[in-house]
Structure formats: structure tokens, C-alpha cells
Design a protein around this motif. Sequence first.
Motif, PDB file in Angstrom:
ATOM      1  N   UNK A 163      -0.497   2.174 -15.088  1.00  0.00           N
ATOM      2  CA  UNK A 163       0.543   1.313 -15.658  1.00  0.00           C
ATOM      3  C   UNK A 163       1.734   1.199 -14.704  1.00  0.00           C
ATOM      4  N   UNK A 164       2.019   2.269 -13.962  1.00  0.00           N
ATOM      5  CA  UNK A 164       3.159   2.219 -13.040  1.00  0.00           C
ATOM      6  C   UNK A 164       2.918   1.223 -11.908  1.00  0.00           C
ATOM      7  N   UNK A 165       1.656   0.900 -11.609  1.00  0.00           N
ATOM      8  CA  UNK A 165       1.347  -0.093 -10.583  1.00  0.00           C
ATOM      9  C   UNK A 165       1.626  -1.523 -11.067  1.00  0.00           C
ATOM     10  N   UNK A 166       1.659  -1.715 -12.379  1.00  0.00           N
ATOM     11  CA  UNK A 166       1.810  -3.050 -12.946  1.00  0.00           C
ATOM     12  C   UNK A 166       3.229  -3.580 -12.764  1.00  0.00           C
ATOM     13  N   UNK A 167       4.231  -2.733 -13.006  1.00  0.00           N
ATOM     14  CA  UNK A 167       5.617  -3.195 -13.005  1.00  0.00           C
ATOM     15  C   UNK A 167       6.038  -3.829 -11.680  1.00  0.00           C
ATOM     16  N   UNK A 168       5.788  -3.202 -10.511  1.00  0.00           N
ATOM     17  CA  UNK A 168       6.160  -3.857  -9.253  1.00  0.00           C
ATOM     18  C   UNK A 168       5.474  -5.202  -9.042  1.00  0.00           C
ATOM     19  N   UNK A 174       0.832  -1.202   0.000  1.00  0.00           N
ATOM     20  CA  UNK A 174       0.000   0.000   0.000  1.00  0.00           C
ATOM     21  C   UNK A 174       0.865   1.249   0.000  1.00  0.00           C
ATOM     22  N   UNK A 175       1.906   1.231   0.819  1.00  0.00           N
ATOM     23  CA  UNK A 175       2.838   2.360   0.841  1.00  0.00           C
ATOM     24  C   UNK A 175       3.496   2.524  -0.530  1.00  0.00           C
ATOM     25  N   UNK A 176       3.877   1.407  -1.132  1.00  0.00           N
ATOM     26  CA  UNK A 176       4.542   1.462  -2.438  1.00  0.00           C
ATOM     27  C   UNK A 176       3.627   2.066  -3.487  1.00  0.00           C
TER      28      UNK A 176
END
Length: 516
Positions: free
Chosen positions: A386-391, A187-189
Motif C-alpha cells: 500500500x505504501x507504494x501506491x501513494x507516490x 526504483x530508489x524510492x
Amino acid sequence: MFVSIEEDRMIESGLDQGSTASLAPAAGPRSGGGRHAGWRTTTRERVFYYLGDVGRMNGGNIVTVLGALFLLFQGVDVQVAAGLTLMVKVVDAVNDILFGFVVDRWRIQEWPVFRRFAGPGRYLPWYRSLFWLFPITVVLLFAMPSGLGDAEKLIWYFVLMVLFDFSYTFIEVPMNSLIMTLTDNPIERNTILRNRAIIFLFLTIVVSMLWQFLISENVGLPLTGVAIVSMIILFLLMLPLAFGVKEHNPGLKNVDESAVRRYTFGEMLRVVRANKYMAIYLVSGAISLMLATGSAVTMFAAFYLFGNSFILNLPNLIALLPALALQLASVRIAKRFGKRGPIVATGLVMAATSFALFFIPTSQTALIVAILCVAGLPATILGTLRSFIAPDAIEYSRYKTGQDCSGIFFALDSFVAKAFGGVGAALALFALGLFQWTPVDAAGFGDLVAQNVPQSDLALTGLWVLLTIVPACGILLSALAMLFYDLKDSDAELMAHCNAGTITREECEAQLSRAY
């Protein structure tokens, strides 16, 4: 669909309705007076991270936003320039992937030449040691002497672009990978990623509009001066990250440590090939960027089609506040609807709008600006989602292999962004040559007004095609590619907790929705 206050608080704290006590993050420093229980980073560290990222990304955007314009103003052959741009990206392809391997395999703080100032951590030592090279190359690129001949200008551009790509990779790969080691709290990430995207969105729109306004015929400042002064300011924003941030999640848990240290470059590439989720993410981004020809010609299209080089920036300004509100809701949107659905939906809306624009006469300026205002809203949230997908995709590989390949993944992401973004710019330059573009040699749009260089009807049609039809095809194909992404968000979160050691592998496997 609205989110209640109670649900909003649960989302922000990570205690959504599907969570369990076993998923509580590992104990660590708290920030905000207990407001973010279980968060690892302090407010000061997050602010420094955001500032550094603003400096890095907007510094790169100086080249993205002003680089093609700068080259077009040099009066060089646009098709030769397109070929050189593609050559730069071939060199950059090798650079990105190799540096991703180097970051994952070696520790720069162990090298004698860097040991005294690299400091502790997994990725920050790379940033501390190399971040100063990046602004130097940007300044030198735009400091091209005006008295050079066409061949000398192209050589200067080629050499400095290669050096720029090298220096940018040196900090982009560690900075992007840093999101994996700043915290082990998903969640923090995601909140950090969202806030970073919001800050970047706001400042990118404002700063990009400021750059373009200053070099437009309305002010008439030389492009070179605007680029160099901006880079110096952005370099100052990058300094605090080097000295005021700590990595709180530098290593994997629940894995054989020997496996983490001995993998080879070939093994890393096999890990990447085996991760279909990262492959889909990268292919989707590559398609969109490869056909994103509009960014290279926007100001010239506005100048020649609408009589004002700044007019197509008005939609960004008008839609700024609604876009920021949408960005603030991105974590809740992803939590409620998942990541894939909103990504596909926003892509389809953007593509449909861009196709429709082509058929509207350019004489209908007010209507075009109004449509662009509406179309800009889904575009603002697409990048954040999209930035949430990579991690998530990285956590999948870390869980399946026990190998920390964050560096190689973000190196590939960097390669896609620069290589295929470069392809988009090169394609735009090459197409302008086919559309019989008349070269211009000017310091900026104010100088271009004084010279009164005309363009043919075919060139004007080409500008409009490159601004609407070509990008629409890229966005549509990119959205369709994401339909094949089927890693569940809840499963990726379980994998992240297992990788961080919060739960055991057995506990994780028992709660996964399916076998992976």
C-alpha cells in the motif's frame, strides 16, 4: 513463481525488461561503490531517514498500542472515553488538512523565527523546526497524575491527545512527503519505502511485544514508566534526520513554475477530488482502520479469554523471520505482479482467516495461535504494498496539474490513519460498554491479577467479536475497494520521470499505455 538472479539484479538496479534508455534517472550522487547507479541519496542519508522514521512511527505507536490500554486502566466510563476520542479526531481532521495546505503553500525557512535553524530543503525545514514538540506531548499524556478524579482524567486525556495529534501532524506530513523529494528515481524510492517498512515491521513487532511483556502480569512494570522511557529513547533516534539528510529532488520540472506557486487551498482540494486513484487509496484505508477494533482490546482479550495477556503476541514473534523475508521480496512482488493484485489477494486471505477464527472455541489456544501465525504473513506485506501506491497517485496529480500537492495528500493520509484509527479505538470502547464491560482501575496487568476483577460472559463474547468479526469486515471491504484502482505501474513510472525532467512531456505521452 521464482525470480532468477539476473531478473533480481535488473529489478534492484531499475533496468527491468520493459525499461528504455530514455528512462534512465538524472545523474546524481551514487552510493554503495556504484552498486546503485543513478541513486540520489547516500547510505548515510538513508540510514538517518530510517532512524528518524523509526523514532517517529514508534513514538506514535506508543499512543496507538498503549493509549487505549492506559485509558482502560484509569477506571473511567468507557463510553464517555469513546465520545472524547471521537471529539479529538474531529479536531484532528481540521488540523491535518490545514497543515498539509500550509506545508505545500509556505516555506517555514522564510519565517524569521525559524530562519536560523530551519535549513535548506522543501520538507526537512518543517521537521527540523517542529519535531521536538512531539515527544513532549507523549510524555505529558502518560504523566497523568494518578490522584485525579474521573472527570479530571478525561479532561487531561482529551487536552493532551489534541496536542499530541497536532504535534504528530507537524512531523508526519513533512516526513511522509519527504519520500517525494529525497530522490527522483522510482526504483530508489520504492526500495527506500520497502526498507523503511521492513525496519518498521521488525522493530514495531519487537518493541510492541517488549512494551506489552513489560506491562503484562509476567513482569508487572507500570505502563506510565514504560511509555515515558520509550519515548525518550525514540526521540534520540529522531535527531540525526534533522541534521544529516539532504533533499535531492525538491522541485518539479517540465511545468510552468508560476503555476506551482500560486495555487490556493480550494484549488488544492479540487486537485485531490479529481485524483480518483488517491481517493480509492484513502477510502480503502479508512474502511480498514475504522473497523480495526482489535488493536484496542488485544491484551484484555488475551488476559480474559486465554489467561495470559501476552499469549496473542506469540504469533508475531513466531512469524517474524518469514515475515521479514516476505518484506524483502515486496519490491520484486510488486514488479512482477503489480501492486493492486497482491494488495487485494492479501486482504481477502486476511479477512477469510479472521472470520474463521471467530468459530474456533477459545479453549483451542494452540490452534488459534497457529492460525494467527499464518494469517500474520499477508498482513506484513499489505502495508508495504500500500505504501507504494501513494507516490504513484501523487505523481499522477503532479503530472496532470503541474502542482506539487504532496503535503496535502500525505496530510489526508495522516488524517485517515489517525481519524479512522481513532474511530476504530472509539468503536471498540463504545462496544465494550454495550457488552457490559466492568471498569478496572489498575497500574497494569500485574495489578489487575491482584485485584481479580471479573468480566461477564457477554463482555468476553464482545472481546472476541471485536478481535475477529469486526476487523474481518473492514479488511474485506478495503480489499474490494482497491479493485477500482486502475493506474498502471508503468504509466506512473513514466509520469515520475516526466515530473523529474528526465524525459519530456511529449516523450511521456507517447509511451503511456492510455490517455489519462
